[in-house]
Motif scaffolding. Structure first.
Motif, PDB file in Angstrom:
ATOM      1  N   SER A 490       0.868  -1.176   0.000  1.00 40.22           N
ATOM      2  CA  SER A 490       0.000   0.000   0.000  1.00 40.22           C
ATOM      3  C   SER A 490       0.897   1.215   0.000  1.00 40.22           C
ATOM      4  O   SER A 490       1.773   1.349   0.861  1.00 40.22           O
ATOM      5  CB  SER A 490      -0.911   0.004   1.232  1.00 40.22           C
ATOM      6  OG  SER A 490      -1.776   1.132   1.215  1.00 40.22           O
ATOM      7  N   LEU A 491       0.704   2.094  -1.008  1.00 40.12           N
ATOM      8  CA  LEU A 491       1.624   3.207  -1.205  1.00 40.12           C
ATOM      9  C   LEU A 491       0.856   4.519  -1.286  1.00 40.12           C
ATOM     10  O   LEU A 491      -0.245   4.574  -1.838  1.00 40.12           O
ATOM     11  CB  LEU A 491       2.423   3.019  -2.499  1.00 40.12           C
ATOM     12  CG  LEU A 491       3.149   1.692  -2.712  1.00 40.12           C
ATOM     13  CD1 LEU A 491       2.295   0.786  -3.595  1.00 40.12           C
ATOM     14  CD2 LEU A 491       4.487   1.908  -3.370  1.00 40.12           C
ATOM     15  N   ALA A 492       1.458   5.562  -0.749  1.00 39.83           N
ATOM     16  CA  ALA A 492       0.871   6.893  -0.855  1.00 39.83           C
ATOM     17  C   ALA A 492       1.040   7.400  -2.279  1.00 39.83           C
ATOM     18  O   ALA A 492       1.791   6.844  -3.088  1.00 39.83           O
ATOM     19  CB  ALA A 492       1.530   7.844   0.129  1.00 39.83           C
ATOM     20  N   ARG A 493       0.322   8.475  -2.607  1.00 37.67           N
ATOM     21  CA  ARG A 493       0.378   9.047  -3.954  1.00 37.67           C
ATOM     22  C   ARG A 493       1.808   9.463  -4.306  1.00 37.67           C
ATOM     23  O   ARG A 493       2.536   9.998  -3.477  1.00 37.67           O
ATOM     24  CB  ARG A 493      -0.543  10.271  -4.027  1.00 37.67           C
ATOM     25  CG  ARG A 493      -0.655  10.853  -5.422  1.00 37.67           C
ATOM     26  CD  ARG A 493      -1.649  12.007  -5.430  1.00 37.67           C
ATOM     27  NE  ARG A 493      -1.862  12.501  -6.783  1.00 37.67           N
ATOM     28  CZ  ARG A 493      -2.701  13.469  -7.081  1.00 37.67           C
ATOM     29  NH1 ARG A 493      -3.414  14.043  -6.125  1.00 37.67           N
ATOM     30  NH2 ARG A 493      -2.859  13.858  -8.327  1.00 37.67           N
ATOM     31  N   GLY A 494       2.172   9.203  -5.576  1.00 39.40           N
ATOM     32  CA  GLY A 494       3.452   9.678  -6.084  1.00 39.40           C
ATOM     33  C   GLY A 494       4.610   8.719  -5.953  1.00 39.40           C
ATOM     34  O   GLY A 494       5.758   9.143  -5.953  1.00 39.40           O
ATOM     35  N   PRO A 495       4.382   7.390  -5.857  1.00 43.61           N
ATOM     36  CA  PRO A 495       5.527   6.484  -5.777  1.00 43.61           C
ATOM     37  C   PRO A 495       6.199   6.339  -7.134  1.00 43.61           C
ATOM     38  O   PRO A 495       5.633   6.661  -8.164  1.00 43.61           O
ATOM     39  CB  PRO A 495       4.877   5.157  -5.371  1.00 43.61           C
ATOM     40  CG  PRO A 495       3.522   5.226  -5.995  1.00 43.61           C
ATOM     41  CD  PRO A 495       3.104   6.674  -5.889  1.00 43.61           C
ATOM     42  N   GLU A 496       7.406   5.840  -7.133  1.00 48.61           N
ATOM     43  CA  GLU A 496       8.067   5.520  -8.385  1.00 48.61           C
ATOM     44  C   GLU A 496       7.348   4.359  -9.058  1.00 48.61           C
ATOM     45  O   GLU A 496       6.840   3.441  -8.400  1.00 48.61           O
ATOM     46  CB  GLU A 496       9.526   5.124  -8.120  1.00 48.61           C
ATOM     47  CG  GLU A 496      10.402   6.270  -7.641  1.00 48.61           C
ATOM     48  CD  GLU A 496      10.595   7.340  -8.696  1.00 48.61           C
ATOM     49  OE1 GLU A 496      10.675   6.976  -9.886  1.00 48.61           O
ATOM     50  OE2 GLU A 496      10.638   8.516  -8.338  1.00 48.61           O
TER      51      GLU A 496
END
Length: 522
Positions: A490-496
């Motif tokens: 689960s990743l926040a907005r703007g990951p690579e």
């Protein structure tokens, strides 16, 4: 003269109107043998109308269609097929109760279902030979089975095989891979290359521009019913084609889409959707939350379990164990209809199963909320039409009015009608499965803006699944990655991009860049 210099099909100064809509305006273009030509343009640019004119479905108001240098006035699609012109539609037109083999050779059978056992076995053998030559025999193993049980990708492959069974000289592919994985797309492109090498003129319509430039030799761009550019893929690079397709309108739409910012949830706020340790037909032990005003994108490879999770939550498939809460209340829906009544609106990836093609925009938009327009046995068509018109205007549907048939709209505008229908029920959670499949870059940007406005300004919780990595990265405030039926990240907005791909593939981040194209998410 080499085969690449021979003109298989030529359109000369063609005009076509539908009422007040000028669908084609003085269009001229050539499609050469042994070449793959990409026909690009946003939804409503005139591409589908041009294909219908070239394949005999529509007659031009003026101008000519030349086949191998001879002016032809085709009386219909069967006449076009006899002249060697075949079309693969974006939405497969299959007879569900007939077998795969019967559908492949439908032009020979007509509309007769239930052919004799002997004849059916002969068709299966013939279909096996055809598919083996195309390299599709492993993708469609049960040629004697009915089409009713096929997946969207399998239905598309049957449509492609049916077009190729006629050995066409000119093949139009209208979004042929919108339902295909990357592996299936690669197989399709292998077929396209073989067709090109044996002298077929292939015309490809697709909004996946990276794939378009991978396979095409030439590019033609349309906008507002006119040809606005053409050239080789080297002379007309992708960015220039995008500008020709949409110009300043695309920039404006992208600027608007970027202007919305996430609406922060108060500390301790109850999630609109909370899923804990849920299991279903193709997933297990899944947990995640979606807050009001948040856009959650679910990423993963095709077959990872993303759509199955959605189907279980809305009651289309069974859910085994775990806890699902909607606005803090434990729920277990028995059907998508009950989920809609409970506050969840869902738009499926398969538009053909959701649109009532024989009806108007108004009918399609209001079909879920008919109770709003009548009581005590009385029904107000005037109120329904007024509501539909207001909703269509708000969502940006391009049509003269809501009384026209939805079949007259482009795919992107049909998708907008489905979005307006979902919103008509005032849901607290909007679920979108592949929301922009088969729509152009500007319509995508416009839909991104609308979705962001719904979430960030109006507080709607949005959950969407997409196979397009760029879409996930652009639109989602938070990304939930699924692999093998489990939530793995689960990743926040703007990951690579590499982080998302690596999680989806189960690889190390440093290795992910080399496998993006193979992932099915590219």
């Amino acid at each position: 003269m080499s085969i690449e210099d021979e003109i298989a099909l030529e359109v000369v100064s063609v005009d076509k109107r539908f009422g007040s809509v000028h669908a084609l305006s003085d269009v001229s273009m050539r499609f050469r043998r042994g070449r793959v030509t990409a026909l690009l343009g946003e939804n409503g640019a005139g591409k589908s109308t041009l294909i219908r004119v070239c394949s005999g479905v529509h007659q031009p108001d003026s101008g000519e269609v030349l086949v191998s240098g001879k002016a032809e006035r085709m009386s219909g699609s069967l006449a076009a097929k006899r002249m060697g012109i075949a079309v693969v539609q974006q939405e497969p037109q299959l007879v569900s109760q007939m077998t795969v083999a019967e559908n492949i050779f439908l032009a020979r059978l007509g509309s007769r279902a239930g052919t004799s056992l002997h004849h059916r076995s002969g068709l299966v053998a013939e279909a096996e030979t055809l598919l083996a030559g195309l390299g599709l025999d492993k993708e469609l193993p049960d040629l004697g089975g009915r089409c009713a049980g096929l997946s969207a990708a399998e239905r598309q492959l049957v449509e492609i095989a049916r077009a190729l069974a006629a050995d066409p000289h000119v093949l139009f592919l209208d979004e042929p891979n919108s339902s295909l994985t990357r592996k299936e797309t690669d197989r399709l492109f292998d077929i396209v290359r073989r067709l090109r090498d044996r002298g077929t003129a292939v015309v490809l319509v697709s909004h996946r521009l990276g794939e378009v430039y991978e396979i095409s030799d030439e590019v033609i761009v349309m906008r507002d019913g006119r040809k606005v550019g053409e050239g080789s893929v080297d002379a007309l690079p992708k960015q220039q084609a995008i500008q020709l397709m949409a110009g300043e309108r695309l920039k404006a739409a992208l600027d608007l889409a970027e202007s919305a910012t996430p609406k922060a949830s108060p500390a301790g706020a109850v999630p609109v959707l909370s899923v804990r340790n849920a299991s279903g037909l193709a997933f297990s032990n899944v947990s995640f939350d979606i807050q009001a005003g948040e856009i959650v994108g679910m990423a993963g490879l095709v077959g990872s379990g993303r759509t199955e999770i959605i189907r279980a939550i809305i009651g289309a498939d069974p859910i085994f164990g775990g806890d699902v809460r909607l606005n803090g209340k434990s729920v277990r829906f028995g059907s998508p209809r009950s989920a809609l009544r409970g506050g969840i609106a869902f738009i499926t990836e398969e538009r053909r199963t959701s649109v009532f093609y024989g009806h108007s925009i108004s009918f399609n938009l209001t079909s879920n909320v008919l109770e709003r327009f009548g009581r005590f046995g009385f029904f107000s068509e005037r109120k329904r039409r007024a509501f539909a018109q207001e909703s269509a205007n708000e969502i940006g549907v391009k049509a003269d009015n809501v009384d026209v048939g939805i079949r007259t709209l482009s795919g992107g505008n049909q998708q907008k009608v489905l979005l307006a229908r979902a919103l008509a029920s005032n849901p607290s959670l909007l679920i979108l499965d592949e929301p922009t499949r088969g729509v152009d870059v500007r319509t995508k940007a416009d839909m991104y803006r609308q979705i962001r406005t719904l979430a960030h300004e109006k507080g709607l919780a949005v959950w969407f699944v997409s196979s397009e990595l760029d879409e996930i990265l652009q639109l989602a405030d938070r990304i939930v990655v699924v692999r093998g039926g489990e939530v793995v990240d689960s990743l926040a907005r703007g990951p690579e991009a590499a982080r998302v791909v690596a999680s989806a593939l189960g690889e190390k981040i440093e290795d992910a860049a080399t496998t993006v194209l193979a992932s099915g998410m590219a």
